[in-house]
Design an enzyme around this catalytic site. Structure first.
Site, PDB file in Angstrom:
ATOM      1  CG  HIS A 122      -1.758  -1.006   1.343  1.00 50.84           C
ATOM      2  ND1 HIS A 122      -1.814  -2.291   2.086  1.00 50.84           N
ATOM      3  CD2 HIS A 122      -3.142  -1.244   0.602  1.00 50.84           C
ATOM      4  CE1 HIS A 122      -2.756  -2.817   1.986  1.00 50.84           C
ATOM      5  NE2 HIS A 122      -3.517  -2.403   1.003  1.00 50.84           N
ATOM      6  CG  ASP A 139      -6.251  -7.417  -5.818  1.00 50.37           C
ATOM      7  OD1 ASP A 139      -7.152  -8.522  -5.424  1.00 50.37           O
ATOM      8  OD2 ASP A 139      -5.729  -6.784  -5.128  1.00 50.37           O
ATOM      9  CD  GLN A 164      -9.630  -4.539  -6.954  1.00 44.29           C
ATOM     10  OE1 GLN A 164     -10.459  -5.074  -6.220  1.00 44.29           O
ATOM     11  NE2 GLN A 164      -8.717  -3.737  -6.485  1.00 44.29           N
TER      12      GLN A 164
END
Length: 283
Positions: free
Chosen positions: A37, A151, A154
């Site tokens: 992140h 991901d 996604q």
């Protein structure tokens, strides 16, 4: 760092910054933050004046209620991490703030992207993803939004949503951030047992071998090889492995020159589900 829990207060604050011609980068997360992140935030800081990180564990994208219940929630540590990298704004809303009393996902048409891979095993998952991401886009109205390529499906779906709904936001896909031993960073990794964690680099090791084999063997042979490898791994159960076209996400039948392919994998370590992918060499 300023923390907002109410969407209207956040909107007013960001409007004042936009009036000053400040550019805004959004990093949507479900918390339990890690270096992956932080790498997204680092990318966002390069070309945006203000960084907004959202932390929201979105109930409508979990088809497994137990997974939702057990999803790690570490807001105190998350806040410290965000402050350590000079994040400007944290948006930390409640479920009621996002959904009011109607915790239901909207329906989306992603031109078939939603029916591949994850979509086959997680019913309604991408409707939930589309709902929360579109909601966050409506609240924050950033110039750019950042998502990790772990991901990848996604990421492609969000790009499709932005295009189909004519949303004026640039979507930035960022490289998978890995541990030193190759395991893709994930908030779920902290739930692995010591034994599972020690064995987990096998996933990426297998994907790297796939990249070598893909140039020499057909996709079916490579897939069979992966399935055989996981049969020898008692700690892991293979949910799916597929080699797919990056654009359509459809499983490749015959390799074609000029197309970009990627290998995708999902495994269970006990009840913990891990995903990963790797880009394959162009033919």
């Amino acid at each position: 760092m300023i923390i907002f829990k109410k969407k209207n207060e956040l909107k007013v604050y960001l409007q004042s910054l936009k009036a000053q011609k400040k550019t805004i980068g959004l990093v949507p997360t479900m918390g339990a933050l890690h270096k992956g992140h932080l790498s997204l935030i680092s990318q966002a800081k390069k070309i945006n004046d203000i960084i907004v990180v959202s932390i929201f564990v979105n109930p409508t994208q979990f088809n497994n209620t137990e997974d939702l219940t057990k999803y790690p929630k570490t807001i105190e540590n998350d806040t410290k991490l965000l402050e350590s990298v000079s994040c400007d704004v944290l948006f930390y809303p409640s479920v009621e703030e996002i959904y009011n009393t109607n915790v239901v996902a909207d329906s989306f048409d992603f031109d078939g992207l939603e029916h591949q891979m994850e979509g086959k095993f997680r019913d309604g998952h991408f409707n939930g993803v589309g709902t929360i991401v579109k909601t966050l886009f409506d609240i924050v109205t950033p110039h750019r939004a950042y998502f990790g390529q772990k991901d990848f499906q996604q990421l492609q779906i969000i790009k499709k949503m932005v295009k189909k709904h004519r949303i004026n936001i640039k979507i930035k896909g960022c490289a998978i951030f890995r541990e030193a031993d190759g395991l893709a960073m994930s908030s779920r990794n902290i739930r692995l047992t010591k034994q599972q964690r020690e064995a987990a680099p096998f996933i990426y090791k297998t994907l790297k071998e796939v990249r070598k084999k893909f140039g020499l063997e057909n996709a079916d042979e490579v897939t069979q090889w992966v399935e055989d490898q996981f049969k020898k791994q008692p700690l892991f159960k293979l949910e799916y492995f597929t080699i797919a076209d990056e654009k359509t996400l459809e499983t490749v039948k015959n390799k074609e020159s000029g197309k970009k392919y990627r290998a995708f994998i999902a495994i269970f370590a006990g009840e913990i589900r891990l995903i990963d992918n790797i880009r394959l060499h162009n033919l």
